[in-house]
Design a protein around this motif. Sequence first.
Motif, PDB file in Angstrom:
ATOM      1  N   ASN A   1       7.816   9.528   1.727  1.00  0.00           N
ATOM      2  CA  ASN A   1       6.807   9.099   2.705  1.00  0.00           C
ATOM      3  C   ASN A   1       7.426   8.565   3.992  1.00  0.00           C
ATOM      4  N   THR A   2       8.558   7.884   3.868  1.00  0.00           N
ATOM      5  CA  THR A   2       9.160   7.248   5.046  1.00  0.00           C
ATOM      6  C   THR A   2      10.260   8.085   5.683  1.00  0.00           C
ATOM      7  N   LYS A   3      10.768   9.081   4.956  1.00  0.00           N
ATOM      8  CA  LYS A   3      11.889   9.909   5.421  1.00  0.00           C
ATOM      9  C   LYS A   3      13.171   9.091   5.583  1.00  0.00           C
ATOM     10  N   MET A   4      13.271   7.979   4.852  1.00  0.00           N
ATOM     11  CA  MET A   4      14.476   7.161   4.927  1.00  0.00           C
ATOM     12  C   MET A   4      15.601   7.805   4.117  1.00  0.00           C
ATOM     13  N   ASN A   5      16.821   7.352   4.381  1.00  0.00           N
ATOM     14  CA  ASN A   5      18.010   7.922   3.751  1.00  0.00           C
ATOM     15  C   ASN A   5      18.581   6.951   2.725  1.00  0.00           C
ATOM     16  N   ILE A   6      18.552   7.330   1.459  1.00  0.00           N
ATOM     17  CA  ILE A   6      19.195   6.541   0.412  1.00  0.00           C
ATOM     18  C   ILE A   6      20.623   7.065   0.267  1.00  0.00           C
ATOM     19  N   ASN A   7      21.593   6.230   0.662  1.00  0.00           N
ATOM     20  CA  ASN A   7      22.987   6.692   0.666  1.00  0.00           C
ATOM     21  C   ASN A   7      23.834   6.089  -0.446  1.00  0.00           C
ATOM     22  N   GLY A   8      23.229   5.214  -1.281  1.00  0.00           N
ATOM     23  CA  GLY A   8      23.995   4.620  -2.369  1.00  0.00           C
ATOM     24  C   GLY A   8      23.099   4.150  -3.497  1.00  0.00           C
ATOM     25  N   ILE A   9      23.675   4.110  -4.700  1.00  0.00           N
ATOM     26  CA  ILE A   9      22.993   3.599  -5.885  1.00  0.00           C
ATOM     27  C   ILE A   9      23.865   2.480  -6.459  1.00  0.00           C
ATOM     28  N   HIS A  10      23.231   1.374  -6.835  1.00  0.00           N
ATOM     29  CA  HIS A  10      23.960   0.171  -7.235  1.00  0.00           C
ATOM     30  C   HIS A  10      23.364  -0.421  -8.501  1.00  0.00           C
ATOM     31  N   MET A  11      24.223  -1.083  -9.279  1.00  0.00           N
ATOM     32  CA  MET A  11      23.751  -1.902 -10.385  1.00  0.00           C
ATOM     33  C   MET A  11      24.733  -3.039 -10.610  1.00  0.00           C
ATOM     34  N   HIS A  12      24.246  -4.093 -11.257  1.00  0.00           N
ATOM     35  CA  HIS A  12      25.112  -5.172 -11.739  1.00  0.00           C
ATOM     36  C   HIS A  12      24.410  -5.756 -12.948  1.00  0.00           C
ATOM     37  N   THR A  13      25.015  -5.629 -14.119  1.00  0.00           N
ATOM     38  CA  THR A  13      24.331  -6.006 -15.353  1.00  0.00           C
ATOM     39  C   THR A  13      24.581  -7.445 -15.775  1.00  0.00           C
ATOM     40  N   GLY A  14      25.684  -8.055 -15.307  1.00  0.00           N
ATOM     41  CA  GLY A  14      25.969  -9.430 -15.694  1.00  0.00           C
ATOM     42  C   GLY A  14      27.448  -9.740 -15.585  1.00  0.00           C
ATOM     43  N   SER A  15      27.811 -10.960 -15.946  1.00  0.00           N
ATOM     44  CA  SER A  15      29.200 -11.388 -15.882  1.00  0.00           C
ATOM     45  C   SER A  15      29.759 -11.599 -17.286  1.00  0.00           C
ATOM     46  N   ASP A  16      31.075 -11.563 -17.383  1.00  0.00           N
ATOM     47  CA  ASP A  16      31.793 -11.747 -18.654  1.00  0.00           C
ATOM     48  C   ASP A  16      31.466 -10.654 -19.662  1.00  0.00           C
ATOM     49  N   ILE A  17      31.435  -9.406 -19.190  1.00  0.00           N
ATOM     50  CA  ILE A  17      31.180  -8.275 -20.089  1.00  0.00           C
ATOM     51  C   ILE A  17      32.482  -7.901 -20.776  1.00  0.00           C
ATOM     52  N   LEU A  18      32.501  -7.997 -22.087  1.00  0.00           N
ATOM     53  CA  LEU A  18      33.705  -7.690 -22.854  1.00  0.00           C
ATOM     54  C   LEU A  18      33.678  -6.275 -23.397  1.00  0.00           C
ATOM     55  N   ASP A  19      32.527  -5.832 -23.869  1.00  0.00           N
ATOM     56  CA  ASP A  19      32.376  -4.525 -24.517  1.00  0.00           C
ATOM     57  C   ASP A  19      32.262  -3.431 -23.458  1.00  0.00           C
ATOM     58  N   ILE A  20      33.305  -2.612 -23.310  1.00  0.00           N
ATOM     59  CA  ILE A  20      33.256  -1.582 -22.274  1.00  0.00           C
ATOM     60  C   ILE A  20      32.242  -0.489 -22.611  1.00  0.00           C
ATOM     61  N   ASP A  21      31.868  -0.355 -23.899  1.00  0.00           N
ATOM     62  CA  ASP A  21      30.845   0.619 -24.260  1.00  0.00           C
ATOM     63  C   ASP A  21      29.501   0.248 -23.641  1.00  0.00           C
ATOM     64  N   THR A  22      29.209  -1.049 -23.590  1.00  0.00           N
ATOM     65  CA  THR A  22      27.988  -1.513 -22.931  1.00  0.00           C
ATOM     66  C   THR A  22      28.017  -1.144 -21.459  1.00  0.00           C
ATOM     67  N   PHE A  23      29.162  -1.354 -20.836  1.00  0.00           N
ATOM     68  CA  PHE A  23      29.330  -1.021 -19.427  1.00  0.00           C
ATOM     69  C   PHE A  23      29.168   0.480 -19.203  1.00  0.00           C
ATOM     70  N   LEU A  24      29.780   1.270 -20.063  1.00  0.00           N
ATOM     71  CA  LEU A  24      29.711   2.725 -19.907  1.00  0.00           C
ATOM     72  C   LEU A  24      28.295   3.249 -20.128  1.00  0.00           C
ATOM     73  N   ARG A  25      27.555   2.619 -21.035  1.00  0.00           N
ATOM     74  CA  ARG A  25      26.183   3.023 -21.267  1.00  0.00           C
ATOM     75  C   ARG A  25      25.340   2.822 -19.997  1.00  0.00           C
ATOM     76  N   ALA A  26      25.588   1.718 -19.323  1.00  0.00           N
ATOM     77  CA  ALA A  26      24.872   1.448 -18.078  1.00  0.00           C
ATOM     78  C   ALA A  26      25.277   2.430 -16.981  1.00  0.00           C
ATOM     79  N   THR A  27      26.560   2.811 -16.934  1.00  0.00           N
ATOM     80  CA  THR A  27      26.990   3.756 -15.901  1.00  0.00           C
ATOM     81  C   THR A  27      26.367   5.127 -16.110  1.00  0.00           C
ATOM     82  N   ASP A  28      26.189   5.537 -17.353  1.00  0.00           N
ATOM     83  CA  ASP A  28      25.529   6.822 -17.612  1.00  0.00           C
ATOM     84  C   ASP A  28      24.102   6.817 -17.070  1.00  0.00           C
ATOM     85  N   ILE A  29      23.433   5.670 -17.216  1.00  0.00           N
ATOM     86  CA  ILE A  29      22.085   5.540 -16.665  1.00  0.00           C
ATOM     87  C   ILE A  29      22.129   5.683 -15.150  1.00  0.00           C
TER      88      ILE A  29
END
Length: 412
Positions: free
Chosen positions: A171-199
């Motif tokens: 509707n606005t013709k705006m340009n989305i040039n990046g996608i971002h996330m931040h799930t939290g701090s002190d993440i130990l399990d890299i599988d949790t991190f990788l699951r979020a990156t796949d999303i």
Amino acid sequence: MERTQLLELATKYGSPLYVYDTDIIASQFNRLTTAFSGVKNLKLNYAVKALSNVNILQFFKNLGAGLDTVSIQEVQLSLTTGIDPKRIIYTPNGVSLQEIEEVAKLGVQINIDNLSILELFGQKHPEIPVCVRINPHIMAGGNSKISVGHIDSKFGISIHQVPHIKRVVENTKMNINGIHMHTGSDILDIDTFLRATDILFDVAKQFDNIDFIDFGSGFKVPYKPNDISTDIEQLGIQLKERFNEFCTEYGKDITLMFEPGKFLVSEAGYFLAKVNVVKQTTSTVFAHVDSGFNHLVRPMMYDAYHHITNISNPEGRDRYYSVVGYICETDTFASNRRIAEISEEDVLCFHNAGAYCFSMASNYNSRYLPAEVMVVDGKDYLIRKRQTIQDILHNQEMVKLPKKETKQTVSA
């Protein structure tokens, strides 16, 4: 840093005192860049909120880092270093459209985390590229207060609302040039991190002009001897392979971004406090230091662990102490902690004091903020003076109040 050097700094600059070892900062930065060296375009944006002294920001600029900011004030602080505005990303939460527009005028990368502001900004400024912050609906982090990617979080646009984002873009013709996330701090399990990156990859595929994907950070660092931490090297092996595959599928070499804060500066920081009183009660030995949660709130706010050593008497017999502050409320840094024998005037060192320590300090009880010292190539530099009463009074206006007459009742 050697305890003798820390003691010398406490003598030279007084206590309480924050000390930052830039050798550790540079080592952590190089560790991250090495872990992801197989990615063609990598950008590390230091999270300013972790430790915002302008000298630290300048040090990161000189390392080649960008800066991750969450307020217009952090953007303004960052710009004082002379950094190119294009190397700054601005990721606020719940701020006004007016603030976002003011930051956009400064030329930094805008990152928007809610649909209503995204639509308003797109209607008024479709020519300005915008990143969007996605909430992946993943519970991650070492404490509920620092877990920001779950379904009930105030942060980000839900992955289930991506069709709404696309409709706004259409509707606005705006340009989305990046996608971002931040799930939290002190993440130990890299599988949790990788699951979020796949999303995040799945979301990014739905936009045609992406220049970068920002995976946030939240890497865990060790807080005590033999503590475990995020396996950055293993994460690098797995994530860069997936990222390179995504770039091939997307048909474009985009930039992989991270916004580490704690990972880069936590272990570089030392907080030095002098013992005022050792107090024995019926059940506890208290070591009262010349500080409190006005200077270091993490143990009280997040139940955070800071390893504490007695650098004045490192070879002393171990005893058990509760280390507390001088604030008019309970401000316990450590309960029943095993520490080398403590006497009045000893200097205690709180480790892992580089991230979210000074930056969360306050003048509660009208106590002064401590001084900060940065050590570069073995040489110490005072980068913040200790406050004085004039600093506390600086923005206060003394007004002349009208006199009020009071009626006094005289008893018969």
